[in-house]
Each structure stands twice: as structure tokens, then as C-alpha cells.
Scaffold this motif. Sequence first.
Motif, PDB file in Angstrom:
ATOM      1  N   SER A 433       0.793  -1.234   0.001  1.00  0.00           N
ATOM      2  CA  SER A 433       0.483   0.050  -0.108  1.00  0.00           C
ATOM      3  C   SER A 433       1.194   1.205  -0.235  1.00  0.00           C
ATOM      4  O   SER A 433       2.059   1.336   0.475  1.00  0.00           O
ATOM      5  CB  SER A 433      -0.906  -0.221   1.111  1.00  0.00           C
ATOM      6  OG  SER A 433      -0.224   0.464   2.257  1.00  0.00           O
ATOM      7  N   ALA A 434       0.235   2.373  -0.111  1.00  0.00           N
ATOM      8  CA  ALA A 434       0.709   3.805  -0.256  1.00  0.00           C
ATOM      9  C   ALA A 434       1.144   3.519   1.122  1.00  0.00           C
ATOM     10  O   ALA A 434       2.400   4.352   1.432  1.00  0.00           O
ATOM     11  CB  ALA A 434      -0.014   4.515  -0.574  1.00  0.00           C
ATOM     12  N   GLU A 435       0.758   3.681   1.737  1.00  0.00           N
ATOM     13  CA  GLU A 435       1.941   3.645   3.330  1.00  0.00           C
ATOM     14  C   GLU A 435       2.347   3.528   3.962  1.00  0.00           C
ATOM     15  O   GLU A 435       3.965   3.595   4.560  1.00  0.00           O
ATOM     16  CB  GLU A 435       0.236   3.892   4.338  1.00  0.00           C
ATOM     17  CG  GLU A 435       0.332   3.918   5.808  1.00  0.00           C
ATOM     18  CD  GLU A 435      -0.701   3.298   6.982  1.00  0.00           C
ATOM     19  OE1 GLU A 435      -0.250   3.705   7.759  1.00  0.00           O
ATOM     20  OE2 GLU A 435      -1.715   3.311   6.597  1.00  0.00           O
ATOM     21  N   GLU A 436       2.201   1.569   3.487  1.00  0.00           N
ATOM     22  CA  GLU A 436       3.700   0.776   3.688  1.00  0.00           C
ATOM     23  C   GLU A 436       4.656   1.360   2.754  1.00  0.00           C
ATOM     24  O   GLU A 436       5.938   1.241   3.378  1.00  0.00           O
ATOM     25  CB  GLU A 436       3.579  -0.445   3.534  1.00  0.00           C
ATOM     26  CG  GLU A 436       2.305  -1.045   4.167  1.00  0.00           C
ATOM     27  CD  GLU A 436       2.258  -2.329   3.907  1.00  0.00           C
ATOM     28  OE1 GLU A 436       3.355  -3.109   3.173  1.00  0.00           O
ATOM     29  OE2 GLU A 436       1.315  -3.079   5.130  1.00  0.00           O
ATOM     30  N   ARG A 437       4.923   2.120   1.592  1.00  0.00           N
ATOM     31  CA  ARG A 437       5.257   2.336   0.973  1.00  0.00           C
ATOM     32  C   ARG A 437       6.166   3.850   1.418  1.00  0.00           C
ATOM     33  O   ARG A 437       7.484   3.889   1.635  1.00  0.00           O
ATOM     34  CB  ARG A 437       5.189   2.344  -0.569  1.00  0.00           C
ATOM     35  CG  ARG A 437       5.127   1.769  -1.042  1.00  0.00           C
ATOM     36  CD  ARG A 437       4.721   1.891  -2.953  1.00  0.00           C
ATOM     37  NE  ARG A 437       3.729   2.755  -3.224  1.00  0.00           N
ATOM     38  CZ  ARG A 437       2.139   1.074  -3.009  1.00  0.00           C
ATOM     39  NH1 ARG A 437       2.614   0.621  -3.698  1.00  0.00           N
ATOM     40  NH2 ARG A 437       1.764   2.661  -3.737  1.00  0.00           N
ATOM     41  N   GLN A 438       5.197   4.644   2.345  1.00  0.00           N
ATOM     42  CA  GLN A 438       6.447   5.405   2.913  1.00  0.00           C
ATOM     43  C   GLN A 438       6.873   5.332   3.956  1.00  0.00           C
ATOM     44  O   GLN A 438       8.091   5.568   4.614  1.00  0.00           O
ATOM     45  CB  GLN A 438       5.269   6.516   2.561  1.00  0.00           C
ATOM     46  CG  GLN A 438       5.664   8.092   3.774  1.00  0.00           C
ATOM     47  CD  GLN A 438       6.309   8.665   2.522  1.00  0.00           C
ATOM     48  OE1 GLN A 438       6.198   8.634   2.014  1.00  0.00           O
ATOM     49  NE2 GLN A 438       7.613   8.871   3.233  1.00  0.00           N
ATOM     50  N   LYS A 439       6.603   3.661   4.870  1.00  0.00           N
ATOM     51  CA  LYS A 439       6.945   3.974   5.843  1.00  0.00           C
ATOM     52  C   LYS A 439       8.385   3.382   5.671  1.00  0.00           C
ATOM     53  O   LYS A 439       9.372   3.691   5.442  1.00  0.00           O
ATOM     54  CB  LYS A 439       6.352   2.740   7.067  1.00  0.00           C
ATOM     55  CG  LYS A 439       4.822   3.289   7.377  1.00  0.00           C
ATOM     56  CD  LYS A 439       4.257   2.310   8.038  1.00  0.00           C
ATOM     57  CE  LYS A 439       3.518   2.685   9.132  1.00  0.00           C
ATOM     58  NZ  LYS A 439       2.577   1.569   9.242  1.00  0.00           N
ATOM     59  N   VAL A 440       8.354   2.609   4.387  1.00  0.00           N
ATOM     60  CA  VAL A 440       9.348   2.549   3.992  1.00  0.00           C
ATOM     61  C   VAL A 440      10.124   2.801   3.428  1.00  0.00           C
ATOM     62  O   VAL A 440      12.292   2.972   3.232  1.00  0.00           O
ATOM     63  CB  VAL A 440       9.548   1.234   2.935  1.00  0.00           C
ATOM     64  CG1 VAL A 440      11.310   0.507   1.660  1.00  0.00           C
ATOM     65  CG2 VAL A 440       8.800  -0.244   3.338  1.00  0.00           C
ATOM     66  N   ALA A 441      10.259   4.115   2.747  1.00  0.00           N
ATOM     67  CA  ALA A 441      10.903   5.258   2.583  1.00  0.00           C
ATOM     68  C   ALA A 441      11.813   5.667   3.676  1.00  0.00           C
ATOM     69  O   ALA A 441      13.040   6.413   3.767  1.00  0.00           O
ATOM     70  CB  ALA A 441      10.264   5.964   1.699  1.00  0.00           C
ATOM     71  N   ASP A 442      10.966   6.333   4.584  1.00  0.00           N
ATOM     72  CA  ASP A 442      11.113   7.323   5.748  1.00  0.00           C
ATOM     73  C   ASP A 442      12.202   6.707   6.945  1.00  0.00           C
ATOM     74  O   ASP A 442      12.937   6.226   7.491  1.00  0.00           O
ATOM     75  CB  ASP A 442       9.523   7.117   6.509  1.00  0.00           C
ATOM     76  CG  ASP A 442       8.212   8.098   6.135  1.00  0.00           C
ATOM     77  OD1 ASP A 442       9.214   8.883   5.375  1.00  0.00           O
ATOM     78  OD2 ASP A 442       7.791   7.500   6.816  1.00  0.00           O
TER      79      ASP A 442
END
Length: 484
Positions: A433-442
Motif C-alpha cells: 500500500s501507499a502507506e507501507e511504501r512511505q514507511k519503507v522510504a522513511d
Amino acid sequence: MSTSYPKRWIVLGVICLAQLTVLLDNTVLNVAIPSLTRELGAGTADIQWMINAYSLVQSGLLLTAGSAADRYGRKKMLIAGLVLFGVGSLVAGLAQSTGQLIAARAGMGVGGALLITTTLAVVMQIFSPEEQPRAIGIWAAVNALGFATGPLLGGFMLNHFWWGAIFLINIPVAALALVAAIVLVPESKNPRGDRPDLLGALLSTIGMAALVYAIISGPAHGWTSGRVLSIAAVAVVVLAAFAYWENRVPYPMLDLDFFRDRRFTGAVTGVVLITFGMAGSLFLLTQHLQFVLGYGPLEAGVRTAPLALVIVALNFSGLAARWTKRLGMPVSIGLGMVLMSAGLVSIASLASGGYAGTLVGLVLIGAGAALANPAMAHAIMSAIPPEKAGVGAGINGTLGEFGNGLGVAVLGAVLSSRFAAVSLPVGLAAASSAEERQKVADSFSAGLEVSQLVGAVAVLAGGLLAAALLWRAERADSEMVVAQ
């Protein structure tokens, strides 16, 4: 010769040209990896050996090459290095298989080791002590220029020609430098003509190559894997045997008494820590520019160019040399590495907001490197007798290679400990999900920040320790003069 050689600045240009060919080849291959994979059918192991064959042979032979230059003549070894590098480039450019390319890269590594040691040794021979800081500054600026322009040149060549062109372009440059070296460079060597230390040369080559290979292999195979531990054990045993032998042979390749000189010890400590922090942090910075800020490889190379441009501007103009003369060597090294450390902190703390923080950091790092790097190289070379200039250059180059490899490996390991995925693209692909991708990037950004801060601490510690040791050495020298 060093006080009055009339063509010394022209010779410096020849030396810098020879040095630039070696430095470009350290980085230019990275941008060609996709082409090599596609056209030669190179696998991951093949690619690793194409890159590592050059660095392993070069780092393993630096001390031996410096010793040979002192004994047999620095001009002869400079010419030999240019010939070997040119022939290796020709074979690499026309290679039809991965095996041929790996062998050619190893041959280029031999030539590179000869060039790295002889260029700095010749600088020390043809310039007076008053001119040496500026000459070494220009020599060091060419190092930075090679680092910055390698990926840019490689990207340009691959956009217009096939992959072999990145090697064939070395040939006219090496040929020009060869003719100029034959005509212009004066010969110099150790007048004592010490006996060759063949066993010492063999032990240092095997030991350093094994040590660098263990460092390179650590991130890929695991630091506690049998393969890495066994190679590291070989390196430790062989280097210990080298130290034992050098301490007892009548004509040692590396006189261990050099390490009793505080100037020498302070400078070599600084070289290891500065290259550790710099190489590791800049390795991480390229990932940040591409994976986090979204730049392509060529654009990322352009974005790191300000670092090299600042170094070139300050050293070619002579400003860095004038500051070093005014401040003194200990203060110059300490101040330079404080600036570099501040630059790394700026990148770590401000880079998430875009390129502006990164640009500030690169300018600070460039200004610091322009001060610290030539001063440390000069400190090492001036602490060694002139007849051992080749060995001094070999020590400087070996420590730089060691610090580079260790910095990339250790700071890469710090990043891995904070970021679980193999790489950011792999982590993003696994996110659902977009939320998980953001967490990975962070998570990746946070790991980069911690790694950059570790590099900053290493550079700062190196600067303070090197400055303190050099200051104590200068104080002891002045007290000895007063006592006499």
C-alpha cells in the motif's frame, strides 16, 4: 633538483594527467554495469570481479610499487605504469568475454599502483619545500576531479558509444602522458640503492589484497561468514608476518620506525578516518540522491559535482595552501576535518528537505577536504626521508584504499542494521500500500541519516586526533631546537 627544476609546473601537469586516468577508472565502470550485463552476459559475480580486480590488485601493490620506484627510478616506474595502464585499457575495451575484461582490469590495477605512487613521489622531488604544499594541493584536487567526473564521463560515453569506449578513451590520454613523461620528467631514485625486499613485497601484496577483499566481501557474504573470516584471518597472519620481517631485515621495504614519528602517526590516522567517513558517506549520498530524491545516475553525478569544484577552486587558486601556511599544519587539518564533519551533519539533517541541505553539506565538505587532504599528504611525505618518497606515497595510497573500503563496508552495514530490506527498490516493491511504501522510504532515510552521522563522528575524531599528534610533534621539534 627540488629547489630549481625549471619545468616543474609543466611536469606537474603531466603527473596530474597520468593520475587522472587512474582515478577516472575507479568510478567510470559503475555506470557501464547495465551494458556489460546485457552485452557480455555478465552475472553478479562477474560484475563484482570486474570492479574488484582493479581495486584489489592496485591496493595490494601500492607499497611494492612505491619501493620499486625508489630503488629503480621513479621516472622508469611512471613510464611503466602508463604503458601497462594503456595496454590494459586497450585489452579491456576490446574484450569479448567477462574473463578477458577481468584480466585486463587486473593489469590496469598494476599500472594504477605504479602511477599513484610515482606521481606523488615525483612531486616531492621536483618542488622546493616552500612550493610543495601548493603542488600537493593541485595533485589532491585532481583526485577530487577524477572522483566527480568519472560517472559523468562514463554516462556521456555510453550515451554515444558502446561500453568499450569507456576504456579506449584512456589510450590517447595515457599516450600523451607517456610522451610528456619521457621528455620532461627528470629521473630520481634512492642513491643508496637498497637491496630489493622480495619477501616483504610478497607479504605486503598478499596481506593488503586479502584485507581489502575481506572488507569488500563483508556486506555481501556476511561479516561472520566462514569465507570472510577466513580471508580476514589470512590478512592478519600475513600482515603480522610482514611486520615481523620488516623489523628484522637489513633493508626493509617499510621502515617501521616511521610510526614512532608523531607527525607520521597523526597524518596516517587522519588519512584512514577521513577516507573512512568520506567514502562511506558519499557512497550513501548517491543512494539518497537516486532513491529518495529521485534523480537519475547522471543527474546524481552532476549534483555531487560541487564538492569537487570547491576542492579544485581552492587548491588550483592556491588559497588552501596560503591558509595552511598561515594557520599551520595541525590547525589546518583540524579545521578542515571539522568543516567536513559539519558538511556530513548538514547532509544527514537537512537532506530530507530536498537538495539545498545537501548542497550546503557538499560545499562544506569540499572546503574542508581542500584544507585537510593536501596537509595530511604533505605531513606523511615530509616525515619520510626524501629517498623513500615512493614508499611514502605507497603508504598514503594504501591507507586511502583501506579507509575507502572500510567506510563503504561499515557505514553500509550501519544502514543495513536500520533498514531491513536488501535495497530501497526491493523494499518498495514488497510494500502492498501507499502507506507501507512511505514507511519503507522513511525507514531508509532514517538509516541513511544515522550512517551519515557515524561518518561525521569518524571524520571529526580523525581531525582532532591528527591535529593533536601533529601539534605535539611540532612542539617537541621546537623544544629540541631551543635546547640545542
